[in-house]
Design an enzyme around this catalytic site. Sequence first.
Site, PDB file in Angstrom:
ATOM      1  N   ARG A 208       0.870  -1.181   0.000  1.00  0.00           N
ATOM      2  CA  ARG A 208       0.000   0.000   0.000  1.00  0.00           C
ATOM      3  C   ARG A 208       0.903   1.226   0.000  1.00  0.00           C
ATOM      4  O   ARG A 208       1.458   1.595   1.031  1.00  0.00           O
ATOM      5  CB  ARG A 208      -0.866  -0.036   1.273  1.00  0.00           C
ATOM      6  CG  ARG A 208      -2.000   0.941   1.294  1.00  0.00           C
ATOM      7  CD  ARG A 208      -2.544   1.054   2.716  1.00  0.00           C
ATOM      8  NE  ARG A 208      -1.707   1.928   3.510  1.00  0.00           N
ATOM      9  CZ  ARG A 208      -1.567   1.837   4.832  1.00  0.00           C
ATOM     10  NH1 ARG A 208      -2.160   0.914   5.521  1.00  0.00           N
ATOM     11  NH2 ARG A 208      -0.799   2.693   5.472  1.00  0.00           N
TER      12      ARG A 208
ATOM     13  N   HIS B  75      -3.658   4.471   4.523  1.00  0.00           N
ATOM     14  CA  HIS B  75      -4.769   3.509   4.591  1.00  0.00           C
ATOM     15  C   HIS B  75      -6.036   4.138   3.999  1.00  0.00           C
ATOM     16  O   HIS B  75      -6.680   3.560   3.130  1.00  0.00           O
ATOM     17  CB  HIS B  75      -4.994   3.079   6.040  1.00  0.00           C
ATOM     18  CG  HIS B  75      -6.254   2.313   6.243  1.00  0.00           C
ATOM     19  ND1 HIS B  75      -6.421   1.021   5.778  1.00  0.00           N
ATOM     20  CD2 HIS B  75      -7.432   2.657   6.821  1.00  0.00           C
ATOM     21  CE1 HIS B  75      -7.649   0.605   6.080  1.00  0.00           C
ATOM     22  NE2 HIS B  75      -8.273   1.578   6.710  1.00  0.00           N
TER      23      HIS B  75
ATOM     24  N   TYR C  68       3.769   5.425  11.662  1.00  0.00           N
ATOM     25  CA  TYR C  68       4.051   4.026  12.008  1.00  0.00           C
ATOM     26  C   TYR C  68       4.929   3.278  11.008  1.00  0.00           C
ATOM     27  O   TYR C  68       5.262   2.138  11.228  1.00  0.00           O
ATOM     28  CB  TYR C  68       2.746   3.251  12.233  1.00  0.00           C
ATOM     29  CG  TYR C  68       1.742   3.311  11.082  1.00  0.00           C
ATOM     30  CD1 TYR C  68       1.878   2.474   9.983  1.00  0.00           C
ATOM     31  CD2 TYR C  68       0.673   4.201  11.107  1.00  0.00           C
ATOM     32  CE1 TYR C  68       0.970   2.526   8.939  1.00  0.00           C
ATOM     33  CE2 TYR C  68      -0.237   4.268  10.070  1.00  0.00           C
ATOM     34  CZ  TYR C  68      -0.093   3.428   8.987  1.00  0.00           C
ATOM     35  OH  TYR C  68      -0.973   3.490   7.959  1.00  0.00           O
TER      36      TYR C  68
END
Length: 369
Positions: free
Chosen positions: A262, A266, A275
Amino acid sequence: MADLVDPPLVQLLTPEGERVEHPDYRFDGDDEMIAGLYRDLVLTRRIDTEATALQRHGELGIWASLLGQEAAQIGSGRALAPQDFAFPTYREHGVAWCRDVDPMALLRLFRGTDQGTWDPDEHNFGLYTIVIGAQTLHATGYAMGIQRDGAVGTGEAGRDAAVVAYFGDGATSQGDVNEAFVYAAVMNAPVVFFCQNNQWAISEPTTRQTRVPLYQRAAGFGFPGVRVDGNDVLAVHAVTTEALQRAREGSGPSLIEAFTYRMGAHTTTDDPTRYRVSDEVERWKLRDPLERVRAYLRRVHAVDEAFFTDIETEAEAIGERLRADVRALPDPDPTMLFGNVFTEQTSELAAEQAEYAAWSASLESEVVR
Ligand SMILES: Cc1ncc(C[n+]2csc(CCOP(=O)(O)OP(=O)(O)O)c2C)c(N)n1
């Protein structure tokens, strides 16, 4: 653990755009088909980047980008036969494209103007599912249905059908997905479980979801699993074509793990810099699913340079059309929410709808005063 990060995967086109052989899988299309897949990849990415920009301009409530996952979606979406049925999560814009769903139908959903208006039966493409993994059960149930309808294993091409359920790596931790695997296995349901392992379930990495590569889970349920380079549109097409054919013939379910990444957030409400490290993103940019197809087409002189500029022009036109059409959308009537819950309206919901309409009218008269 090393297997989780450095997996053996099916690849037919390298990141440098070179075709390679695999003992078990072969891409059956010609260069013209590869050029068509390239067009799909570019246009899907353009729809995605336009939607992301529209959200940033406040025109959409949220957007779940597919950036980096185009090959997994186009490769599998183009392997589907018209009679096959796909059950998506919420990121399958490339599969929607392959099923001829108007991108505006997706954008209206993410703007909150409606709750999804494409007809699943017209496109053989279900509505987006936000509840993680739920659609794997719907897909399995549907697959058991077509099996009982006699649309599996007849040997008649154009009649035998298969079902594909799309989900992410995080979804594999859900009970629903594991139940779907159990039912599909014991019922020999004609369903292909297509996991796009983009390596993140929001901020949870795959390593916190599993101790074995995801495709290996299939063996425990009693059906085959395969890990494919999810950024290689030719390999994804080949692997999905085979799994769908198996299902249509009556040989049962399989699991495809499309190993991809990805590249974006998100959703537009997420900040991945909190993160994950930028090194990782930079490494995956080198495996961009579009670049390798472009490199291949140039390498073998399958198309001329005008081919690429024409597609860019077409992509720009789509982007501009979406921008204008989204801005022109009328505000929805909020009471429609009540009417779209069940196929047939219940008296309780009708009463709630009337109550809401009266309350909202009272607000308007207060504003006028
Ligand atoms: C049943 C359920 N639990 C939690 C959520 C909240 N949620 C939304 S997206 C997401 C992560 C999904 O990750 P993955 O399955 O890997 O799919 P991806 O979004 O990466 O494509 C979660 C936990 C949800 N939508 N549904």
